[in-house]
Design an enzyme around this catalytic site. Structure first.
Site, PDB file in Angstrom:
ATOM      1  N   ASP A   1       0.415   3.841   1.570  1.00  0.00           N
ATOM      2  CA  ASP A   1       0.478   4.344   2.940  1.00  0.00           C
ATOM      3  C   ASP A   1       1.543   3.639   3.776  1.00  0.00           C
ATOM      4  O   ASP A   1       1.985   4.175   4.784  1.00  0.00           O
ATOM      5  CB  ASP A   1      -0.884   4.219   3.617  1.00  0.00           C
ATOM      6  CG  ASP A   1      -0.899   4.851   4.991  1.00  0.00           C
ATOM      7  OD1 ASP A   1      -0.542   6.047   5.095  1.00  0.00           O
ATOM      8  OD2 ASP A   1      -1.234   4.158   5.967  1.00  0.00           O
ATOM      9  N   TYR A   2       1.980   2.464   3.359  1.00  0.00           N
ATOM     10  CA  TYR A   2       3.003   1.755   4.128  1.00  0.00           C
ATOM     11  C   TYR A   2       4.356   2.459   4.018  1.00  0.00           C
ATOM     12  O   TYR A   2       5.240   2.236   4.833  1.00  0.00           O
ATOM     13  CB  TYR A   2       3.144   0.307   3.674  1.00  0.00           C
ATOM     14  CG  TYR A   2       1.907  -0.539   3.815  1.00  0.00           C
ATOM     15  CD1 TYR A   2       0.775  -0.096   4.501  1.00  0.00           C
ATOM     16  CD2 TYR A   2       1.856  -1.800   3.250  1.00  0.00           C
ATOM     17  CE1 TYR A   2      -0.357  -0.887   4.613  1.00  0.00           C
ATOM     18  CE2 TYR A   2       0.731  -2.607   3.370  1.00  0.00           C
ATOM     19  CZ  TYR A   2      -0.369  -2.133   4.045  1.00  0.00           C
ATOM     20  OH  TYR A   2      -1.489  -2.928   4.159  1.00  0.00           O
ATOM     21  N   GLY A   3       4.522   3.277   2.973  1.00  0.00           N
ATOM     22  CA  GLY A   3       5.743   4.067   2.829  1.00  0.00           C
ATOM     23  C   GLY A   3       6.966   3.291   2.386  1.00  0.00           C
ATOM     24  O   GLY A   3       8.080   3.791   2.476  1.00  0.00           O
TER      25      GLY A   3
ATOM     26  N   ALA B   1       0.863  -1.187   0.000  1.00  0.00           N
ATOM     27  CA  ALA B   1       0.000   0.000   0.000  1.00  0.00           C
ATOM     28  C   ALA B   1       0.893   1.228   0.000  1.00  0.00           C
ATOM     29  O   ALA B   1       1.952   1.233   0.638  1.00  0.00           O
ATOM     30  CB  ALA B   1      -0.919   0.022   1.219  1.00  0.00           C
TER      31      ALA B   1
END
Length: 160
Positions: free
Chosen positions: A48-50, A46
């Site tokens: 958002d996991y970076g 994802a």
């Protein structure tokens, strides 16, 4: 014994996946390589996991080494909540593809935090119509599915 689930499209989803949430960037490429070496073929990512760039490095290394082919991996990624406007979905997907170093994903779905079976049940109890729950779960990535499919970027969006 087959360790995958056959979807209605005929696609084979590996029944066990490796998730990259909370995997630190400096270790993500190595963790990805190790997961694939250990037999994982479903990689859950994802934006958002970076760590999608680093996960992509790990994927590239195992493909280049000949350990696996791209078509042997099932890669899932997720659309972050701030990109739900229709005009943001395609650029967000393209960024994920670039970060992962891939031409396509098997699955691209919405990353909806805080939605659990309990909160969904509570919403149902508050008399939301079934269509509203489907929109909540399916979301913007599904609404832009056709455009992303036409680009060849994604095979399945929220269709499991």
């Amino acid at each position: 014994m087959d360790s995958s689930l056959t979807l209605y499209t005929g696609a084979k989803l590996p029944s066990v996946g490796f998730g990259f949430w909370k995997v630190d960037k400096p270790q993500a490429a190595e963790v990805c390589r190790t997961a694939i070496e250990c037999g994982y073929r479903h990689l859950d990512c994802a934006c958002d996991y970076g760590n999608e760039v680093e996960v992509g490095q790990g994927i590239a290394e195992v493909i280049q080494s000949g350990m696996v082919r791209r078509d042997e991996l099932w890669v899932t990624s997720k659309l972050w909540n701030t990109y739900h406007a229709a005009e943001h979905v395609q650029p967000a997907c393209e960024r994920t593809l670039k970060d992962l170093g891939l031409d396509y994903l098997q699955r691209y779905c919405d990353q909806i935090r805080g939605v659990t079976p309990q909160t969904a049940a509570q919403a149902a109890r508050e008399h939301l119509q079934p269509e509203q729950l489907v929109t909540l779960v399916m979301g913007p990535a599904a609404r832009c599915a056709e455009a992303l499919r036409e680009l060849g970027s994604v095979e399945i969006l929220n269709e499991i």
